[in-house]
Design an enzyme around this catalytic site. Structure first.
Site, mmCIF file in Angstrom:
data_model
loop_
_atom_site.group_PDB
_atom_site.id
_atom_site.type_symbol
_atom_site.label_atom_id
_atom_site.label_comp_id
_atom_site.label_asym_id
_atom_site.label_seq_id
_atom_site.Cartn_x
_atom_site.Cartn_y
_atom_site.Cartn_z
ATOM 1 N N CYS A 134 0.813 -1.220 0.000
ATOM 2 C CA CYS A 134 0.000 0.000 0.000
ATOM 3 C C CYS A 134 0.845 1.268 0.000
ATOM 4 O O CYS A 134 0.313 2.374 -0.135
ATOM 5 C CB CYS A 134 -0.939 0.004 1.203
ATOM 6 S SG CYS A 134 -2.041 -1.419 1.233
ATOM 7 N N CYS B 201 -13.559 0.807 7.409
ATOM 8 C CA CYS B 201 -12.692 0.259 6.369
ATOM 9 C C CYS B 201 -12.643 1.177 5.154
ATOM 10 O O CYS B 201 -13.666 1.708 4.726
ATOM 11 C CB CYS B 201 -13.214 -1.112 5.929
ATOM 12 S SG CYS B 201 -13.470 -2.286 7.291
ATOM 13 N N SER B 202 -11.460 1.345 4.581
ATOM 14 C CA SER B 202 -11.329 2.152 3.376
ATOM 15 C C SER B 202 -11.961 1.441 2.188
ATOM 16 O O SER B 202 -12.262 0.246 2.234
ATOM 17 C CB SER B 202 -9.861 2.470 3.098
ATOM 18 O OG SER B 202 -9.112 1.283 2.911
ATOM 19 N N HIS C 214 -8.906 4.156 -1.800
ATOM 20 C CA HIS C 214 -7.567 3.589 -1.628
ATOM 21 C C HIS C 214 -7.155 2.727 -2.820
ATOM 22 O O HIS C 214 -6.933 1.526 -2.677
ATOM 23 C CB HIS C 214 -7.545 2.775 -0.327
ATOM 24 C CG HIS C 214 -6.220 2.229 0.058
ATOM 25 N ND1 HIS C 214 -5.018 2.739 -0.396
ATOM 26 C CD2 HIS C 214 -5.883 1.180 0.864
ATOM 27 C CE1 HIS C 214 -4.011 2.044 0.115
ATOM 28 N NE2 HIS C 214 -4.518 1.086 0.875
#
Length: 389
Positions: free
Chosen positions: A85, A212-213, A336
């Site tokens: 990430c 949560c993204s 994301h």
């Protein structure tokens, strides 16, 4: 040694994109970033691409795709970086190393990911490539399950902080309302984020959907130049400091609640910058899950271990607080897309420092902190940015 500076950028909308692949996503930002910087394609000395992929697309060799939509870049050396990430920051830091080593004067950095075309179950498995599969591949819920375990461990050690996680989610969604690039521009409010419901179920208890993204598509690009070249361009954002610190990949071989790599990266960057947290105007931090943002408060030194909830309760990190965190809405609201995230965070910070952030603008923004991490706080990047011109 010359220093690399940010001289231009572009950011696509994040979300479910009609663009079919990373080639198209990167095409949407690469040439416009050069135009924003006032740089001709012929003057680019290196291209640095951040795309995780790992199964999102059968087309790999992503570094070569940028020139497919701008043949003036066909003979420019190009390379693709991957660091989970933190892939975007890996590409950015490699471009900076390229310039600061004297290998070139201008570099183009592009981060992208196309995620939404992949079935949800496959997305979860692909993202588990950023875990230690030998021990963690069977965790229920994929990466959300890993951070659900982190949240469970945190609650067991320090007490149930579900309300504070909901407050973080609500803060970031409220901030995301002002971000024209955000995937989710909706102010859910604390009550919705704090209540388990059909629309906000547990994803990996105690984490709810709002903790949560989002799985997103998107791209962002930065143009870097050495100081001499930047002096002749319209804008320049400098790095007062930058640090990377890693930690062990396997979660069971470290105190996963310590975010030790993040702590080291923050401490090193602030020391290099000759600054403290009180000197920062705002922070963009990696809130892949709300529990991550909570622990990051502690890792960066805003609170002692186990006391991040105090920062939330006191409103320190709200946009009007002492140290605004994620005025862009963060990954939670912005989205994301893995390879684009680190680049996006630096674009958001550059916009703030130039006073070009529109409704997201933090008043008198002068010094920015950015924290981007890969995996469960394994690859940790901290940048301290300031406007040079």
């Amino acid at each position: 040694m010359t220093k690399a500076q940010i001289v231009g950028w572009t950011h696509s909308p994040f979300g479910k994109s009609e663009l079919e692949n990373t080639e198209q996503l990167m095409a949407a930002v690469a040439t416009p970033a050069l135009e924003h910087a006032g740089v001709a394609p012929e003057d680019v000395d290196g291209i640095f691409v951040g795309v995780m992929n790992n199964g999102f697309s059968k087309q790999d060799f992503q570094g070569a795709l940028v020139a497919m939509n701008n043949e003036a870049l066909a003979h420019v050396p190009a390379v693709r970086l991957e660091n989970a990430c933190a892939t975007g920051s890996a590409a950015l830091y490699s471009a900076m190393d390229f310039i600061e080593a004297g290998r070139g004067r201008i570099a183009l950095v592009v981060g992208a990911e196309k995620m939404t075309a992949t079935p949800t179950a496959e997305v979860g498995d692909i993202l588990l490539g950023a875990s230690y599969r030998k021990e963690e591949a069977d965790v229920e819920g994929g990466f959300a399950g890993l951070f659900g375990r982190i949240a469970q461990a945190y609650f067991q050690r320090y007490g149930d902080r579900s309300e504070e996680l909901a407050m973080i989610a609500a803060k970031n969604h409220a901030n995301g309302m002002a971000n024209p690039y955000a995937h989710m521009r909706k102010d859910f409010g604390f009550e919705f984020c704090n209540t388990v419901s059909e629309k906000n179920p547990y994803v990996a208890a105690p984490l709810r959907r709002t903790d949560c993204s989002l799985v997103s598509d998107g791209a962002a690009a930065l143009v870097l130049a050495d100081e001499e070249t930047a002096a002749g361009l319209a804008r320049a954002i400098g790095f007062r400091a930058r640090r990377q610190a890693n930690d062990l990949l396997a979660m069971n071989r470290r105190d996963v609640l310590a975010f030790e790599g993040a702590r080291r990266a923050w401490a090193g960057a602030l020391a290099d910058a000759g600054a403290g947290l009180d000197d920062l105007s705002f922070v963009e931090t990696h809130d892949c899950f709300t529990i991550a943002e909570l622990i990051e408060y502690e890792a960066m030194g805003l609170a002692r271990p186990g006391e991040g909830h105090r920062i939330v309760r006191e409103g320190v990190t709200r946009k009007e607080g002492r140290l605004p965190v994620n005025p862009s809405g963060g990954l939670k609201a912005k989205g994301h897309p893995i390879g684009a995230t680190g680049v996006s965070m630096h674009v958001m910070a550059a916009m703030q420092l130039m006073g070009e952030a529109g409704d997201m603008q933090v008043k008198d923004a002068a010094l920015a902190g950015i924290f981007n991490m890969g995996g469960a706080a394994v690859a940790n990047y901290v940048s301290i940015l300031e406007r040079v011109r």
